[in-house]
Write a protein that holds these residues in place. Sequence first.
Motif, PDB file in Angstrom:
ATOM      1  N   ALA A  88      41.498  42.399  31.536  1.00 18.71           N
ATOM      2  CA  ALA A  88      41.830  43.325  32.606  1.00 18.71           C
ATOM      3  C   ALA A  88      41.406  42.700  33.932  1.00 18.71           C
ATOM      4  CB  ALA A  88      41.107  44.654  32.395  1.00 18.71           C
ATOM      5  N   PRO A  89      42.123  42.976  35.018  1.00 22.45           N
ATOM      6  CA  PRO A  89      41.731  42.440  36.325  1.00 22.45           C
ATOM      7  C   PRO A  89      40.317  42.883  36.692  1.00 22.45           C
ATOM      8  CG  PRO A  89      43.921  43.401  36.423  1.00 22.45           C
ATOM      9  CD  PRO A  89      43.351  43.776  35.089  1.00 22.45           C
ATOM     10  N   SER A  90      39.564  41.981  37.303  1.00 22.41           N
ATOM     11  CA  SER A  90      38.195  42.300  37.700  1.00 22.41           C
ATOM     12  C   SER A  90      37.817  41.445  38.890  1.00 22.41           C
ATOM     13  CB  SER A  90      37.223  42.051  36.543  1.00 22.41           C
ATOM     14  OG  SER A  90      37.224  40.677  36.175  1.00 22.41           O
ATOM     15  N   GLY A  91      36.708  41.804  39.532  1.00 22.17           N
ATOM     16  CA  GLY A  91      36.183  41.015  40.627  1.00 22.17           C
ATOM     17  C   GLY A  91      36.536  41.587  41.984  1.00 22.17           C
ATOM     18  N   ARG A 115      41.269  52.915  40.541  1.00 21.72           N
ATOM     19  CA  ARG A 115      41.026  53.928  39.504  1.00 21.72           C
ATOM     20  C   ARG A 115      41.548  53.439  38.160  1.00 21.72           C
ATOM     21  NH1 ARG A 115      44.585  57.650  38.194  1.00 21.72           N
ATOM     22  NH2 ARG A 115      45.615  57.489  40.229  1.00 21.72           N
ATOM     23  N   GLN A 116      42.681  52.735  38.178  1.00 19.38           N
ATOM     24  CA  GLN A 116      43.255  52.215  36.937  1.00 19.38           C
ATOM     25  C   GLN A 116      42.485  50.996  36.424  1.00 19.38           C
ATOM     26  OE1 GLN A 116      47.504  52.016  37.002  1.00 19.38           O
ATOM     27  NE2 GLN A 116      47.629  50.505  35.358  1.00 19.38           N
ATOM     28  N   TYR A 117      41.916  50.213  37.360  1.00 21.50           N
ATOM     29  CA  TYR A 117      41.170  49.008  36.985  1.00 21.50           C
ATOM     30  C   TYR A 117      39.761  49.092  37.582  1.00 21.50           C
ATOM     31  CZ  TYR A 117      45.834  47.302  35.829  1.00 21.50           C
ATOM     32  OH  TYR A 117      47.088  47.160  35.291  1.00 21.50           O
ATOM     33  N   PRO A 118      38.850  49.787  36.923  1.00 23.97           N
ATOM     34  CA  PRO A 118      37.529  50.062  37.506  1.00 23.97           C
ATOM     35  C   PRO A 118      36.647  48.835  37.686  1.00 23.97           C
ATOM     36  CG  PRO A 118      37.675  50.841  35.229  1.00 23.97           C
ATOM     37  CD  PRO A 118      39.046  50.451  35.620  1.00 23.97           C
ATOM     38  N   PHE A 270      46.669  28.223  40.023  1.00 25.65           N
ATOM     39  CA  PHE A 270      46.265  29.287  39.110  1.00 25.65           C
ATOM     40  C   PHE A 270      46.015  30.546  39.925  1.00 25.65           C
ATOM     41  CE2 PHE A 270      44.363  25.344  37.204  1.00 25.65           C
ATOM     42  CZ  PHE A 270      45.370  25.171  36.261  1.00 25.65           C
ATOM     43  N   GLN A 271      46.930  31.475  39.860  1.00 26.75           N
ATOM     44  CA  GLN A 271      46.766  32.718  40.594  1.00 26.75           C
ATOM     45  C   GLN A 271      45.866  33.660  39.799  1.00 26.75           C
ATOM     46  OE1 GLN A 271      49.827  36.027  41.135  1.00 26.75           O
ATOM     47  NE2 GLN A 271      50.111  34.806  42.989  1.00 26.75           N
ATOM     48  N   ALA A 272      44.847  34.189  40.466  1.00 28.98           N
ATOM     49  CA  ALA A 272      43.909  35.077  39.791  1.00 28.98           C
ATOM     50  C   ALA A 272      44.636  36.310  39.267  1.00 28.98           C
ATOM     51  CB  ALA A 272      42.795  35.475  40.747  1.00 28.98           C
ATOM     52  N   MET A 273      44.186  36.796  38.110  1.00 28.12           N
ATOM     53  CA  MET A 273      44.794  37.978  37.516  1.00 28.12           C
ATOM     54  C   MET A 273      44.715  39.181  38.460  1.00 28.12           C
ATOM     55  SD  MET A 273      46.344  39.631  35.166  1.00 28.12           S
ATOM     56  CE  MET A 273      46.402  38.507  33.784  1.00 28.12           C
ATOM     57  N   LYS A 274      43.605  39.326  39.194  1.00 29.29           N
ATOM     58  CA  LYS A 274      43.454  40.462  40.103  1.00 29.29           C
ATOM     59  C   LYS A 274      44.527  40.438  41.192  1.00 29.29           C
ATOM     60  CE  LYS A 274      40.108  37.965  42.979  1.00 29.29           C
ATOM     61  NZ  LYS A 274      38.717  37.899  43.477  1.00 29.29           N
ATOM     62  N   VAL A 275      44.878  39.236  41.687  1.00 24.80           N
ATOM     63  CA  VAL A 275      45.878  39.118  42.739  1.00 24.80           C
ATOM     64  C   VAL A 275      47.268  39.418  42.190  1.00 24.80           C
ATOM     65  CG1 VAL A 275      46.987  37.531  44.351  1.00 24.80           C
ATOM     66  CG2 VAL A 275      44.502  37.480  44.060  1.00 24.80           C
ATOM     67  N   LYS A 276      47.614  38.795  41.084  1.00 26.58           N
ATOM     68  CA  LYS A 276      48.941  39.004  40.495  1.00 26.58           C
ATOM     69  C   LYS A 276      49.154  40.473  40.134  1.00 26.58           C
ATOM     70  CE  LYS A 276      51.950  37.549  36.707  1.00 26.58           C
ATOM     71  NZ  LYS A 276      52.351  38.936  36.402  1.00 26.58           N
ATOM     72  N   THR A 277      48.141  41.085  39.505  1.00 22.50           N
ATOM     73  CA  THR A 277      48.285  42.476  39.068  1.00 22.50           C
ATOM     74  C   THR A 277      48.412  43.417  40.254  1.00 22.50           C
ATOM     75  OG1 THR A 277      46.954  41.942  37.117  1.00 22.50           O
ATOM     76  CG2 THR A 277      47.296  44.263  37.594  1.00 22.50           C
ATOM     77  N   PHE A 278      47.614  43.169  41.307  1.00 19.71           N
ATOM     78  CA  PHE A 278      47.693  44.062  42.462  1.00 19.71           C
ATOM     79  C   PHE A 278      49.040  43.917  43.175  1.00 19.71           C
ATOM     80  CE2 PHE A 278      47.135  45.074  46.968  1.00 19.71           C
ATOM     81  CZ  PHE A 278      46.849  46.421  46.837  1.00 19.71           C
TER      82      PHE A 278
END
Length: 306
Positions: A88-91, A115-118, A270-278
């Motif tokens: 899950a995205p974090s950081g 809220r979806q990714y605490p 390498f794009q961070a998961m938090k960036v791609k997901t947001f």
Amino acid sequence: MGLDDALIFTRVVECHSFTLAAQGLGMQKSTVSRRIALLEERLGVRLLNRTTRKLRLTEVGQAYYERCRQIMLDFAEAEQAVMQLQQAPSGLLRITAPIEFGQLFLGRVLGDFMRQYPQITAEVELTSRHVDPVEEGVDIAILVGQPQDSTLIARKLFETERRLCASPGYLEAHGTPLTVAELAGHRAILLPHDSPRHWPLLGEIIPCQRVLACNNITFAREAALAGAGIAGLPRMICESAVRAGRLVELLAETRLPIGELYAVYPSRRFQAMKVKTFLDFLMASLPVGEGRRLEPAAVGLVTSPP
């Protein structure tokens, strides 16, 4: 054997040392040296020139290193992609955005996302200044207008139309222009990138009387509401005032430049998961009724690829 040898060779080159490469790989120096010798024997070429103090790539070795390094990057990227599917995205997510976009829209969207990714925390700066995400360590900079820096990736988010608007009081005092030509000489409230001498129209060059220039569209709207002049305002900023009769839309068929928003981020492999997901979350949340949203399939890189 081939991939292992490529890894060993790449580490030796990047460490400039058999000893340091061996330590990083958890191997004996003699083993590393023997593997490189066997690799050269198998390929039938000399890859490295060795002295007591230095390692230097041969011309063939340089070409081989570049290919090996690309293979290592591709392998690491494949592993990361697989691992991210399970994560899950974090950081910390650092974002900058125009003030109005942040106030009217981004705050709610980011709140829903968190809220979806605490495991996500965020720092947001709302600003009218231009932000370089590389220089300032920002994950995503949301900017008005297409960026010119070809080292960045830019994703087009949103388009909104602009309308010429004035208050009823201004029109009572100065008259209502019924044609584009009648705009000549009217008092103008101008935004960044507008010409200081002409109305911001597409396909028309009509002189204006500049009475106010500013870098904030809410400020421009408030000045227009107070009767300072005519402003070319984004639809999402002026529409409620027009519906309430506090502003009057002028020359509805007249075309003004489209306002565009881009999400800009550093050109990283390498794009961070938090960036791609947001970014995906933001795209899915964009308001359709107040502007023109770009569907995901229509979105691409507008600058050079990473």
